[in-house]
Design an enzyme around this catalytic site. Structure first.
Site, PDB file in Angstrom:
ATOM      1  CG  LEU A  23      43.310  66.528   3.976  1.00  0.00           C
ATOM      2  CD1 LEU A  23      44.523  66.876   3.119  1.00  0.00           C
ATOM      3  CD2 LEU A  23      42.824  67.753   4.733  1.00  0.00           C
ATOM      4  N   GLY A  24      39.856  63.797   2.444  1.00  0.00           N
ATOM      5  CA  GLY A  24      38.874  63.364   1.455  1.00  0.00           C
ATOM      6  C   GLY A  24      39.164  61.953   1.009  1.00  0.00           C
ATOM      7  N   GLY A  26      38.392  58.932  -2.348  1.00  0.00           N
ATOM      8  CA  GLY A  26      37.921  58.641  -3.690  1.00  0.00           C
ATOM      9  C   GLY A  26      37.859  57.150  -3.925  1.00  0.00           C
ATOM     10  N   GLY A  27      37.719  56.769  -5.192  1.00  0.00           N
ATOM     11  CA  GLY A  27      37.584  55.361  -5.512  1.00  0.00           C
ATOM     12  C   GLY A  27      38.825  54.553  -5.231  1.00  0.00           C
ATOM     13  CG  MET A  28      42.011  54.549  -7.605  1.00  0.00           C
ATOM     14  SD  MET A  28      42.312  52.800  -7.904  1.00  0.00           S
ATOM     15  CE  MET A  28      44.099  52.743  -7.801  1.00  0.00           C
ATOM     16  N   GLY A  29      41.669  55.722  -3.151  1.00  0.00           N
ATOM     17  CA  GLY A  29      42.321  55.903  -1.864  1.00  0.00           C
ATOM     18  C   GLY A  29      41.774  57.067  -1.077  1.00  0.00           C
ATOM     19  CB  VAL A  31      43.781  62.709   0.319  1.00  0.00           C
ATOM     20  CG1 VAL A  31      44.891  63.750   0.502  1.00  0.00           C
ATOM     21  CG2 VAL A  31      43.837  62.137  -1.093  1.00  0.00           C
ATOM     22  CE  LYS A  46      44.646  59.069  -4.616  1.00  0.00           C
ATOM     23  NZ  LYS A  46      44.403  59.648  -5.961  1.00  0.00           N
ATOM     24  CG  ASP A 138      38.204  60.970 -13.063  1.00  0.00           C
ATOM     25  OD1 ASP A 138      37.078  61.293 -13.514  1.00  0.00           O
ATOM     26  OD2 ASP A 138      38.373  60.583 -11.891  1.00  0.00           O
TER      27      ASP A 138
END
Length: 442
Positions: A23-24, A26-29, A31, A46, A138
């Protein structure tokens, strides 16, 4: 820290969950949409990026997100059901699966009624988080998810990604809240966040103000390359008022957004619910929600605006006899050729700027215009920048006169004091004002 290694988990099993699609990220993980194989329930997983899983502090921050969300427990915050670890150092948590899209993917500018509805739900979520001692830190359109409902219902909003949230008490890890640590997305960070100072819920209100500004006008309040310079400067002008960039934005909504964007935390809303109340009040007051044009700048070859009348309502906290009483404002614009001056009628006078009614050709966008504004009969020298054109076609659509919107540049103390006392309404003339035949500023 080890370099990132691309990992594709689609089709694989993570615990009892089969990964369906990505699905997408980011910086940490990352999804994923997944399916609980035993009962067929759809969930979102996630997964912490594997190359980050060896860092104890990053693992702690990843798991703190799930714990923080559960501490708050609000219907406008995404629910997290489980946290776990799968073979291969795959750390993950299980969230509710949502149908919809991030606020960032909605068309901009967004219709004011829908925008205030969604912002109000974000405020509800933030109020609950702040009352639980949690600051998101954030907040941005990518982390506000618009959930689709049946066609007869308005969409709802869920706040996502508390990955850099700060919580007081046992959830706080020393490496997550180190003094001077700057976390967040630059365009949405409050001034105190930029400088690594302690933050509270008012930093989230600032970020929601940036989000509101973007969704209301289609652009960020500050250019990306100059965000830090402008946000941290005590002398830099405030962003152009949203109602000057988008005539469909009510003045009250514009003012609420600008208050949320105040550089000093003490000048913002103290609580998220106060922001929501201001948004709702802006949409309830019909005299302050008529279309308005935007502020503007200098003239190259420019028409003389024709007069219109703008009514205003005295501030409630001032006795009626003490409030300013003029119902229209006249500007004396000097011709560039030096061959005299032209009187121009102005409407929509506010702290951000004003609107001058004029026919085409308009002064160039982002040019500067010097003029004398008559306030209660007192001449006040002004300089402004042209930020919007409203041509004849747009004016007919919005039931107003053509012209240009101007944003004040370094207003004098005399002008600031007058504007502080002024509470203009958005009452526009019943019909467009006829334009003079000879209206060029040469």
């Amino acid at each position: 820290m080890a370099a990132a290694v691309p990992v594709d988990l689609v089709g694989k099993m993570i615990g009892p969950y089969r990964v369906v699609r990505r699905l997408g990220s980011g910086g940490m993980g990352t999804v994923y949409q997944a399916e609980q194989t035993r009962i067929g329930a759809r969930v979102a997983l996630k997964v912490l990026h594997p190359h980050l899983s060896q860092d104890e502090g990053l693992r702690a921050r990843f798991y703190a997100e799930a714990k923080t969300v559960n501490v708050v427990g609000h219907p406008n915050i995404v629910r997290i059901f489980d946290i776990n670890e799968a073979p291969g150092s795959l750390h993950y948590f299980v969230m509710e699966y949502l149908e919809g899209e991030p606020l960032s993917q909605l068309p901009r500018p967004l219709e004011p009624g829908l925008l205030t509805h969604l912002l109000g739900e974000a405020c509800e979520a933030l109020e609950a988080a702040h009352n639980a001692g949690v600051v998101h830190r954030d907040l941005k359109p990518d982390n506000l998810f618009v959930v689709r409902r049946e066609s007869s219902q308005r969409p709802s909003l869920k706040v996502l990604d508390f990955g850099v949230a700060k919580a007081r008490g046992p959830l706080t890890h020393p490496r997550l809240t180190a003094v001077g640590m700057v976390l967040g997305t630059p365009a949405y960070m409050a001034p105190e966040q930029w400088t690594g100072q302690p933050v509270d819920g008012r930093a989230d209100i600032y970020a929601l103000g940036v989000t509101a500004y973007l969704m209301a006008t289609g652009r960020l309040p500050y250019p990306r390359g100059q965000v830090a310079e402008l946000v941290l400067s005590a002398t830099a002008p405030m962003p152009t008022a949203p109602h000057l960039l988008n005539p469909r934005i009510p003045l009250g909504l514009s003012e609420a957004i600008l208050r949320a964007l105040a550089r000093r935390p003490a000048e913002r809303f103290a609580q998220a619910l106060q922001f929501k109340q201001a948004l709702e009040a802006a949409m309830r007051d019909p005299t302050r929600s008529r279309p308005t044009p935007v502020p503007g700048g200098p003239l190259a070859s420019t028409p003389v605006p024709s007069p219109t009348v703008s009514l205003r309502t005295p501030q409630a906290h001032l006795p009626r006899e003490e409030a300013p009483t003029p119902q229209s404002w006249t500007a004396v614009v000097r011709r560039r050729s030096g061959t005299g001056a032209v009187e121009v009628q102005c409407t929509e006078l506010s702290r951000g700027g004003l609107f001058m009614c004029c026919s085409e050709p308009f002064p160039q966008l982002f040019g500067r215009l010097a003029f004398t504004l008559r306030l209660d009969g007192v001449p006040v020298e002004c300089e402004a920048e042209v930020v919007r054109h409203v041509d004849s076609a747009q004016a007919r659509t919005w039931g107003m006169s053509p012209g240009v919107g101007l944003q004040f540049i370094n207003p004098s103390a005399q002008l600031r004091e007058y504007l502080r006392r002024l509470c203009p309404s958005r009452v526009m003339p019943a019909a467009p004002v006829a334009m003079p035949q000879d209206c060029s500023l040469l």
